[in-house]
Design a protein around this motif. Sequence first.
Motif, PDB file in Angstrom:
ATOM      1  N   PRO A 386      30.211  55.848  26.732  1.00  0.00           N
ATOM      2  CA  PRO A 386      28.959  56.693  27.297  1.00  0.00           C
ATOM      3  C   PRO A 386      28.090  56.107  26.322  1.00  0.00           C
ATOM      4  O   PRO A 386      28.124  55.466  25.321  1.00  0.00           O
ATOM      5  N   PRO A 387      26.778  56.422  26.590  1.00  0.00           N
ATOM      6  CA  PRO A 387      25.679  56.093  25.870  1.00  0.00           C
ATOM      7  C   PRO A 387      25.623  56.636  24.405  1.00  0.00           C
ATOM      8  O   PRO A 387      26.121  57.713  24.055  1.00  0.00           O
ATOM      9  N   VAL A 388      25.449  55.555  23.705  1.00  0.00           N
ATOM     10  CA  VAL A 388      25.330  55.624  22.097  1.00  0.00           C
ATOM     11  C   VAL A 388      24.348  56.097  21.478  1.00  0.00           C
ATOM     12  O   VAL A 388      23.366  56.331  22.012  1.00  0.00           O
ATOM     13  N   GLU A 389      24.423  56.451  20.039  1.00  0.00           N
ATOM     14  CA  GLU A 389      22.980  56.743  19.468  1.00  0.00           C
ATOM     15  C   GLU A 389      22.237  55.595  19.314  1.00  0.00           C
ATOM     16  O   GLU A 389      22.371  54.479  19.255  1.00  0.00           O
ATOM     17  N   PRO A 390      20.907  56.156  19.147  1.00  0.00           N
ATOM     18  CA  PRO A 390      19.727  55.139  19.105  1.00  0.00           C
ATOM     19  C   PRO A 390      19.965  54.062  17.805  1.00  0.00           C
ATOM     20  O   PRO A 390      20.133  54.701  16.704  1.00  0.00           O
ATOM     21  N   GLY A 391      19.909  52.911  17.996  1.00  0.00           N
ATOM     22  CA  GLY A 391      19.868  51.919  16.723  1.00  0.00           C
ATOM     23  C   GLY A 391      21.303  51.618  16.372  1.00  0.00           C
ATOM     24  O   GLY A 391      21.494  50.868  15.148  1.00  0.00           O
TER      25      GLY A 391
END
Length: 473
Positions: A386-391
């Motif tokens: 799923p979408p991961v954390e920024p950076g």
Amino acid sequence: MQDALWKMPATAQAEAVRRADVSAVELVDSHLERIAEVNPQMNAVTQLLAERARAAAAQTDRRRAAGEALGPLAGVPFTVKESTAVEGVPTTFGTERFRDLVASADAPPVARLRAAGAIPIGHSNIPTLILAGMHTRSELFGDTANPWDRGRTPGGTSGGDGVAVATGMAALGLGNDSGGSVRIPAQFCGVAGLKPTTGRFPADHRVLGPDDPGPASQMLITDGPLARSVGDLRLAFEVLAGTDPRAVPVPAYGEPLPGPVKVAVVTDPGGHGVHPTVRWAVETAAEALRDAGYDVREVQDVPRLDEALEAYGRITVTEFAATWPVVRKLLGAGGDRYIEMTMERTPPASADEFIKLMGTWMNIRRSWAEFLDEYPLLLGPVFTEPPVEPGLESRDRAGRDRVGSAMRLCTVTSFVGVPGVAVPTGVVDGLPSGVQVVGRAFREDLCLGAAQAIEDRLGVLTPVDPRVGVRAD
């Protein structure tokens, strides 16, 4: 209707303008109001072209009043990635150094969309120089937020376009993709995206001067649209795929295939692991295609994945190594971490090794052509999480390797030059999920047809209002 204009599909917006149900000025103003409402939270649109867009819309209305025929995208607002030229506007690449790099002409895909009646409404954010990582954060404009969850990245490098389209700030986005840069924001933002076959759309990526870039830059980067529905994506494809001396002269639609179209399903490419929610998305899309009459078959794997990933890395790093000492200075504080870690992991090749790698590249393309001859379509993940954390990809080597592995099917399909359409499959734990349909070279029509069948059964997720707050993990 005025309040709802920005919510309408691009196809319906253009039809309403052509029928004079609304004016193009009203349509543009509706999107400008939406941008004013949500962009302060999202930071997706970087250079707003409000007056230019209104002037173009007024010209559209004058043409309609004069009885002229309007194009298939009449009045439809679209965003353009900060790395793609819009005449008279700086192509900043998100870096301070290029803040004043004003484009003398539209890039070919921008010109094509304009010729069809579409109106550029703004540039959209990218990672600095398209090199600072997968997360859309630039030195010049800062971070772009994911409208579903601010604790997750919108993806990249066309993340600004993904967010703008998902939230209704534009009906279409024009990004580009060399390993997932259109498809990953599509999945993370809940929209559809197309990476075309290499050579399908006319292109010229000589933004920084008259010299041609190296072979990897020319062969891997393809311009591609993002949209909220597959129907809008199809219309953008038809506009962008017209005959041009800078594109391969192949018809937009191929001959129908006999019998049910065979679809190979690969849930975990290379066997490196896949998140349960992504596995669910692929299985759900596969069932939708079965219901639509496709001959869906699970297969063991895609051809030569690990070998392709290794060759992709060596070729791109080798091409890039000579300019890295200069380029890294343009990336701003910390912006060099992603590429630096990549180069540490994958050293440049010697001249002899590079020649051999180019042969390997062609050989892998041949293997994929044989695979897609048996299975005209491939269904698999865009990103295996799923979408991961920024950076995450720039945090440390473990994060960089995790992201590189998760986007592996995007990387290999860019490497072999075949088309892929990302399409949503639903919302899981408050986040959008999706898959990609990959096809034979120059058979975007087959990919779009299968993606339409998935969308018909699973629905459209956007536009959405930005959600505030951060997930608690």
